[in-house]
Scaffold this motif. Sequence first.
Motif, PDB file in Angstrom:
ATOM      1  N   GLU A 171       8.391   0.645   3.879  1.00  0.00           N
ATOM      2  CA  GLU A 171       9.319  -0.044   2.985  1.00  0.00           C
ATOM      3  C   GLU A 171       9.924   0.949   1.987  1.00  0.00           C
ATOM      4  O   GLU A 171       9.228   1.817   1.458  1.00  0.00           O
ATOM      5  N   ASP A 172      11.222   0.815   1.757  1.00  0.00           N
ATOM      6  CA  ASP A 172      11.846   1.571   0.665  1.00  0.00           C
ATOM      7  C   ASP A 172      11.441   0.927  -0.652  1.00  0.00           C
ATOM      8  O   ASP A 172      11.412  -0.304  -0.770  1.00  0.00           O
ATOM      9  N   ILE A 173      11.134   1.772  -1.632  1.00  0.00           N
ATOM     10  CA  ILE A 173      10.723   1.196  -2.913  1.00  0.00           C
ATOM     11  C   ILE A 173      11.686   1.598  -4.018  1.00  0.00           C
ATOM     12  O   ILE A 173      12.177   2.720  -4.060  1.00  0.00           O
ATOM     13  N   ASP A 225       7.896   8.345  -6.820  1.00  0.00           N
ATOM     14  CA  ASP A 225       8.327   8.417  -8.220  1.00  0.00           C
ATOM     15  C   ASP A 225       7.350   7.580  -9.048  1.00  0.00           C
ATOM     16  O   ASP A 225       7.520   6.376  -9.224  1.00  0.00           O
ATOM     17  N   TYR A 226       6.308   8.235  -9.553  1.00  0.00           N
ATOM     18  CA  TYR A 226       5.236   7.494 -10.222  1.00  0.00           C
ATOM     19  C   TYR A 226       5.680   6.908 -11.555  1.00  0.00           C
ATOM     20  O   TYR A 226       5.165   5.862 -11.975  1.00  0.00           O
ATOM     21  N   ASP A 227       6.629   7.544 -12.207  1.00  0.00           N
ATOM     22  CA  ASP A 227       7.143   6.991 -13.459  1.00  0.00           C
ATOM     23  C   ASP A 227       7.866   5.675 -13.200  1.00  0.00           C
ATOM     24  O   ASP A 227       7.637   4.678 -13.887  1.00  0.00           O
ATOM     25  N   MET A 228       8.718   5.667 -12.168  1.00  0.00           N
ATOM     26  CA  MET A 228       9.438   4.442 -11.811  1.00  0.00           C
ATOM     27  C   MET A 228       8.468   3.357 -11.349  1.00  0.00           C
ATOM     28  O   MET A 228       8.600   2.182 -11.719  1.00  0.00           O
ATOM     29  N   VAL A 237       0.859  -1.184   0.000  1.00  0.00           N
ATOM     30  CA  VAL A 237       0.000   0.000   0.000  1.00  0.00           C
ATOM     31  C   VAL A 237       0.896   1.236   0.000  1.00  0.00           C
ATOM     32  O   VAL A 237       1.732   1.411   0.897  1.00  0.00           O
ATOM     33  N   LEU A 238       0.721   2.090  -0.997  1.00  0.00           N
ATOM     34  CA  LEU A 238       1.513   3.319  -1.090  1.00  0.00           C
ATOM     35  C   LEU A 238       0.724   4.477  -0.485  1.00  0.00           C
ATOM     36  O   LEU A 238      -0.335   4.848  -0.990  1.00  0.00           O
ATOM     37  N   PRO A 273       6.682   7.952   2.839  1.00  0.00           N
ATOM     38  CA  PRO A 273       7.836   8.759   3.260  1.00  0.00           C
ATOM     39  C   PRO A 273       7.534   9.677   4.443  1.00  0.00           C
ATOM     40  O   PRO A 273       8.459  10.172   5.079  1.00  0.00           O
ATOM     41  N   HIS A 274       6.247   9.881   4.739  1.00  0.00           N
ATOM     42  CA  HIS A 274       5.877  10.758   5.843  1.00  0.00           C
ATOM     43  C   HIS A 274       5.567   9.992   7.133  1.00  0.00           C
ATOM     44  O   HIS A 274       5.422  10.604   8.196  1.00  0.00           O
ATOM     45  N   VAL A 275       5.452   8.666   7.038  1.00  0.00           N
ATOM     46  CA  VAL A 275       5.117   7.845   8.214  1.00  0.00           C
ATOM     47  C   VAL A 275       6.110   6.679   8.278  1.00  0.00           C
ATOM     48  O   VAL A 275       5.818   5.579   7.800  1.00  0.00           O
TER      49      VAL A 275
END
Length: 437
Positions: A386-388, A409-412, A332-333, A368-370
């Motif tokens: 998790e780092d993505i 990074d939505y493109d990645m 979940v992002l 990245p905020h939590v």
Amino acid sequence: MSNAKNSLLNKLKSSEAIIGIVGLGYVGLPLMLRYNDVGCRVLGFDIDSEKVGKLNSGKSYIEHIPSEKITKAQSTGFEATTTFERISEVDAIILCVPTPLNKHREPDMSFVIDTAEVIKPFLRAGQIISLESTTYPGTTEEELLPRIRETGLTVGEEIFLIYSPEREDPGNLNFETRTIPKIVGGCTESCKDVGVALYLKAIDEVVPVSSTKVAEMTKLLENIHRAVNIGLVNEMKVVADRMGIDIFEVVEAAATKPFGFTPYYPGPGLGGHCIPIDPFYLTWKAREYGLHTRFIELSGEVNRAMPEYVVGKLIEGLNERGKALKGSKILVLGIAYKKNVDDMRESPSVEIMEIIESKGAKVAYSDPHVPTFPQMREHHFDLTSEDIGPSSLKSYDAIIIATDHDKFDYDMIGKNAALIVDSRGKYRDSQHNVIKA
């Protein structure tokens, strides 16, 4: 004009008044900083000793408030305490305590009532009490006024009581505490006069109304307006999806109309401390008057159904790829309730995570905020963010875009995720690996 009123007005206008703020969260802390900026000494109260300790060490626990601001406030007189006897030291008492719903979706007024009982022994002549917590019309008169009268002080002559609803929008860079107009309703005309003086010290525009009930209802109308319109666009999203129409394109096209339309965007459900909760304050209170608020309750039903709708889209996408949700790895992002903040209150992402886990999938999150899943009253996951990256994304059977933080990074993500369930309209072009939800 009473001596108490005259003395308090003079203190407020000259910045000699000591401001007491009860509840040092997303509402109370920005308010503290604003009063500190205009030269008032502020004493902050909270029952959470960990929060108080951090503040007195010059540290912030809210992402968009840097610790440097806390340190600066300390240097000009701010301190935090758990000692409520010190209420007697302050001239203004601003209550910013939670007003959640209980498991029956009825208002839980325990924080307001308990706070009133705790401060009652330390009230004195020449003080003003302002309730900012969102609540049902009548709360100030029915819960606070009788308790203050029990002190023997005359409301409107010796002590003053108002309702002034908080208006905060974390993450919105276009507005800050100072620039958001402030509604003020008093129990008497004198109460209103003192309330206006209290907030004019810190807020650019103060809007007085005729009573505390009007002020309470105003706050509910603001948030019910938003909840109902989000419910409408969420329902239209479901219809548009069935018809093969992109609802985001529809909203953007409609928004070009220069009058009579305000754009609202669909999502995975409602979050935050106001929009998912406030409508139920009014529906609950309306029953006392023999009224059934069908329109409001229907929008609530639509919005509460959205997490299940998103998970349904996830199941559909996995099925098309010959996979079951049970046993799958799902990421979940975004688990904050809105983009670019760390606020988790009522976040629909959490409900999505719980539904996924209950169906036998393994759930993880990235936000990245939590960095660590926080302690919550009703939800718990022993997880860290998790780092993505390209390789880690490929290890998941699907990802859900639940909160569209700008830091992603939505493109990645689009190039490396096997399946994307997009509840925020980040991928507008047709992609084989994207399902719109």
